[in-house]
Scaffold this motif. Sequence first.
Motif, PDB file in Angstrom:
ATOM      1  N   PRO A  96       0.799  -1.208   0.000  1.00  0.00           N
ATOM      2  CA  PRO A  96       0.000   0.000   0.000  1.00  0.00           C
ATOM      3  C   PRO A  96       0.835   1.263   0.000  1.00  0.00           C
ATOM      4  O   PRO A  96       1.688   1.468   0.794  1.00  0.00           O
ATOM      5  CB  PRO A  96      -0.862  -0.040   1.262  1.00  0.00           C
ATOM      6  CG  PRO A  96      -0.305  -1.123   2.108  1.00  0.00           C
ATOM      7  CD  PRO A  96       0.793  -1.837   1.325  1.00  0.00           C
ATOM      8  N   ILE A  97       0.355   2.075  -1.240  1.00  0.00           N
ATOM      9  CA  ILE A  97       0.965   3.380  -1.374  1.00  0.00           C
ATOM     10  C   ILE A  97      -0.148   4.399  -1.475  1.00  0.00           C
ATOM     11  O   ILE A  97      -1.050   4.235  -2.288  1.00  0.00           O
ATOM     12  CB  ILE A  97       1.863   3.409  -2.633  1.00  0.00           C
ATOM     13  CG1 ILE A  97       2.991   2.380  -2.456  1.00  0.00           C
ATOM     14  CG2 ILE A  97       2.396   4.791  -2.900  1.00  0.00           C
ATOM     15  CD1 ILE A  97       3.849   2.227  -3.663  1.00  0.00           C
ATOM     16  N   LEU A 114     -10.606  -8.176  -2.470  1.00  0.00           N
ATOM     17  CA  LEU A 114      -9.436  -7.463  -1.980  1.00  0.00           C
ATOM     18  C   LEU A 114      -8.203  -8.342  -2.119  1.00  0.00           C
ATOM     19  O   LEU A 114      -8.279  -9.566  -2.072  1.00  0.00           O
ATOM     20  CB  LEU A 114      -9.630  -7.071  -0.509  1.00  0.00           C
ATOM     21  CG  LEU A 114     -10.828  -6.168  -0.197  1.00  0.00           C
ATOM     22  CD1 LEU A 114     -10.901  -5.915   1.302  1.00  0.00           C
ATOM     23  CD2 LEU A 114     -10.737  -4.865  -0.964  1.00  0.00           C
ATOM     24  N   HIS A 115      -7.057  -7.701  -2.273  1.00  0.00           N
ATOM     25  CA  HIS A 115      -5.782  -8.412  -2.376  1.00  0.00           C
ATOM     26  C   HIS A 115      -4.976  -8.151  -1.113  1.00  0.00           C
ATOM     27  O   HIS A 115      -4.991  -7.044  -0.583  1.00  0.00           O
ATOM     28  CB  HIS A 115      -5.015  -7.940  -3.617  1.00  0.00           C
ATOM     29  CG  HIS A 115      -5.758  -8.176  -4.894  1.00  0.00           C
ATOM     30  ND1 HIS A 115      -5.612  -9.327  -5.631  1.00  0.00           N
ATOM     31  CD2 HIS A 115      -6.685  -7.423  -5.541  1.00  0.00           C
ATOM     32  CE1 HIS A 115      -6.401  -9.262  -6.695  1.00  0.00           C
ATOM     33  NE2 HIS A 115      -7.059  -8.126  -6.668  1.00  0.00           N
ATOM     34  N   GLY A 145      -0.801  -4.749   3.939  1.00  0.00           N
ATOM     35  CA  GLY A 145      -2.223  -4.646   4.217  1.00  0.00           C
ATOM     36  C   GLY A 145      -3.064  -5.234   3.102  1.00  0.00           C
ATOM     37  O   GLY A 145      -2.561  -5.963   2.247  1.00  0.00           O
ATOM     38  N   ALA A 146      -4.350  -4.922   3.106  1.00  0.00           N
ATOM     39  CA  ALA A 146      -5.278  -5.434   2.104  1.00  0.00           C
ATOM     40  C   ALA A 146      -5.951  -4.273   1.382  1.00  0.00           C
ATOM     41  O   ALA A 146      -6.183  -3.211   1.965  1.00  0.00           O
ATOM     42  CB  ALA A 146      -6.341  -6.316   2.758  1.00  0.00           C
ATOM     43  N   GLY A 147      -6.270  -4.497   0.122  1.00  0.00           N
ATOM     44  CA  GLY A 147      -6.928  -3.443  -0.653  1.00  0.00           C
ATOM     45  C   GLY A 147      -6.993  -3.814  -2.124  1.00  0.00           C
ATOM     46  O   GLY A 147      -6.823  -4.980  -2.501  1.00  0.00           O
ATOM     47  N   TYR A 148      -7.232  -2.830  -2.950  1.00  0.00           N
ATOM     48  CA  TYR A 148      -7.268  -3.036  -4.398  1.00  0.00           C
ATOM     49  C   TYR A 148      -5.855  -2.911  -4.959  1.00  0.00           C
ATOM     50  O   TYR A 148      -4.989  -2.270  -4.382  1.00  0.00           O
ATOM     51  CB  TYR A 148      -8.165  -1.995  -5.067  1.00  0.00           C
ATOM     52  CG  TYR A 148      -9.617  -2.094  -4.683  1.00  0.00           C
ATOM     53  CD1 TYR A 148     -10.352  -3.240  -4.964  1.00  0.00           C
ATOM     54  CD2 TYR A 148     -10.252  -1.043  -4.037  1.00  0.00           C
ATOM     55  CE1 TYR A 148     -11.685  -3.339  -4.601  1.00  0.00           C
ATOM     56  CE2 TYR A 148     -11.588  -1.124  -3.676  1.00  0.00           C
ATOM     57  CZ  TYR A 148     -12.292  -2.279  -3.960  1.00  0.00           C
ATOM     58  OH  TYR A 148     -13.616  -2.369  -3.607  1.00  0.00           O
ATOM     59  N   MET A 149      -5.649  -3.509  -6.130  1.00  0.00           N
ATOM     60  CA  MET A 149      -4.345  -3.416  -6.771  1.00  0.00           C
ATOM     61  C   MET A 149      -4.235  -2.098  -7.528  1.00  0.00           C
ATOM     62  O   MET A 149      -5.203  -1.615  -8.103  1.00  0.00           O
ATOM     63  CB  MET A 149      -4.149  -4.575  -7.747  1.00  0.00           C
ATOM     64  CG  MET A 149      -4.284  -5.950  -7.116  1.00  0.00           C
ATOM     65  SD  MET A 149      -3.079  -6.259  -5.809  1.00  0.00           S
ATOM     66  CE  MET A 149      -1.600  -6.502  -6.770  1.00  0.00           C
ATOM     67  N   ARG A 150      -3.056  -1.539  -7.531  1.00  0.00           N
ATOM     68  CA  ARG A 150      -2.794  -0.366  -8.362  1.00  0.00           C
ATOM     69  C   ARG A 150      -2.921  -0.780  -9.829  1.00  0.00           C
ATOM     70  O   ARG A 150      -2.606  -1.927 -10.191  1.00  0.00           O
ATOM     71  CB  ARG A 150      -1.378   0.150  -8.096  1.00  0.00           C
ATOM     72  CG  ARG A 150      -1.020   1.403  -8.877  1.00  0.00           C
ATOM     73  CD  ARG A 150       0.489   1.543  -8.956  1.00  0.00           C
ATOM     74  NE  ARG A 150       1.098   1.668  -7.642  1.00  0.00           N
ATOM     75  CZ  ARG A 150       1.261   2.836  -7.028  1.00  0.00           C
ATOM     76  NH1 ARG A 150       0.842   3.950  -7.593  1.00  0.00           N
ATOM     77  NH2 ARG A 150       1.849   2.884  -5.850  1.00  0.00           N
ATOM     78  N   ALA A 151      -3.384   0.109 -10.682  1.00  0.00           N
ATOM     79  CA  ALA A 151      -3.561  -0.199 -12.096  1.00  0.00           C
ATOM     80  C   ALA A 151      -2.259  -0.683 -12.722  1.00  0.00           C
ATOM     81  O   ALA A 151      -1.200  -0.097 -12.501  1.00  0.00           O
ATOM     82  CB  ALA A 151      -4.074   1.034 -12.842  1.00  0.00           C
ATOM     83  N   GLU A 185       1.102  -4.031  -6.825  1.00  0.00           N
ATOM     84  CA  GLU A 185       1.148  -3.346  -5.541  1.00  0.00           C
ATOM     85  C   GLU A 185      -0.260  -3.054  -5.043  1.00  0.00           C
ATOM     86  O   GLU A 185      -1.156  -2.745  -5.830  1.00  0.00           O
ATOM     87  CB  GLU A 185       1.917  -2.026  -5.666  1.00  0.00           C
ATOM     88  CG  GLU A 185       3.383  -2.195  -6.020  1.00  0.00           C
ATOM     89  CD  GLU A 185       4.072  -0.850  -6.149  1.00  0.00           C
ATOM     90  OE1 GLU A 185       3.352   0.172  -6.310  1.00  0.00           O
ATOM     91  OE2 GLU A 185       5.307  -0.813  -6.093  1.00  0.00           O
ATOM     92  N   VAL A 186      -0.439  -3.136  -3.731  1.00  0.00           N
ATOM     93  CA  VAL A 186      -1.721  -2.786  -3.129  1.00  0.00           C
ATOM     94  C   VAL A 186      -1.785  -1.274  -2.980  1.00  0.00           C
ATOM     95  O   VAL A 186      -0.844  -0.645  -2.501  1.00  0.00           O
ATOM     96  CB  VAL A 186      -1.889  -3.464  -1.751  1.00  0.00           C
ATOM     97  CG1 VAL A 186      -3.128  -2.932  -1.048  1.00  0.00           C
ATOM     98  CG2 VAL A 186      -1.991  -4.972  -1.917  1.00  0.00           C
ATOM     99  N   LEU A 187      -2.904  -0.704  -3.415  1.00  0.00           N
ATOM    100  CA  LEU A 187      -3.094   0.739  -3.329  1.00  0.00           C
ATOM    101  C   LEU A 187      -3.834   1.086  -2.039  1.00  0.00           C
ATOM    102  O   LEU A 187      -4.915   0.563  -1.769  1.00  0.00           O
ATOM    103  CB  LEU A 187      -3.906   1.224  -4.537  1.00  0.00           C
ATOM    104  CG  LEU A 187      -4.171   2.716  -4.641  1.00  0.00           C
ATOM    105  CD1 LEU A 187      -2.881   3.480  -4.926  1.00  0.00           C
ATOM    106  CD2 LEU A 187      -5.189   2.993  -5.734  1.00  0.00           C
ATOM    107  N   ASP A 188      -3.263   1.948  -1.236  1.00  0.00           N
ATOM    108  CA  ASP A 188      -3.866   2.352   0.026  1.00  0.00           C
ATOM    109  C   ASP A 188      -4.896   3.444  -0.237  1.00  0.00           C
ATOM    110  O   ASP A 188      -4.549   4.547  -0.675  1.00  0.00           O
ATOM    111  CB  ASP A 188      -2.775   2.859   0.968  1.00  0.00           C
ATOM    112  CG  ASP A 188      -3.321   3.265   2.335  1.00  0.00           C
ATOM    113  OD1 ASP A 188      -4.451   2.851   2.657  1.00  0.00           O
ATOM    114  OD2 ASP A 188      -2.620   3.983   3.045  1.00  0.00           O
TER     115      ASP A 188
END
Length: 198
Positions: free
Chosen positions: A24-25, A166-167, A172-178, A182-185
């Motif tokens: 997450p970024i 979610l990935h 952490g967990a979240g959606y992937m960056r396009a 990488e997980v997008l925060d």
Amino acid sequence: GVDPPPGRAGAAAGGARYQGLRAPIKEPKPSLSVGKRVPKPHLPVSAFLMTEVLIDSIGQHGDGIAEVGGERVFVPFTLPGERVEIAREGERATLLRIIEPSAERAEPISPYFGACGGCALQHMNRTTYAEFKRSLVVTALAHAGVEAEVAPLVDATGAGRRRTTLHVRKAGAGYMRARSHEVLDIDACPILVPTLSR
């Protein structure tokens, strides 16, 4: 990814524009505004061929398609009739700037649109989105040799989506960056029902 129907209506779209079917970024809101620069590609711009193109159709994944030197180039977040500046790498390109926008362009409802890989079509207005989705079914049936009347898209958005994927990564967990692993925060997802959006 699957997108919600966009939020602002505009001019109707013609089915012929979708003949391109065979794309997450912590992140700030990416700028897809006319005349403004959009998020930089993952590689240095010097690694790409920068050029100005005219988008003439949309592919089955929602990417705009331009012809450059007799070759098709796929440009995410663009619409037919738009003149844009791109950074090209082979048959793919990164949108750098919208020079002449389409009347069918809408303001994305998510501040993470363009960075988040969950949605790809929030820049379409409702009419264009509905016609594009219907054209996918029409084209698939035609390729299969099936003759059938395809009804208009039914808007079943309701209060938002009740299910999501979610990935999970160490951060952490979240959606992937396009176009990334990488997980997008993000703080919230506006297309989910309120109980899931945070």
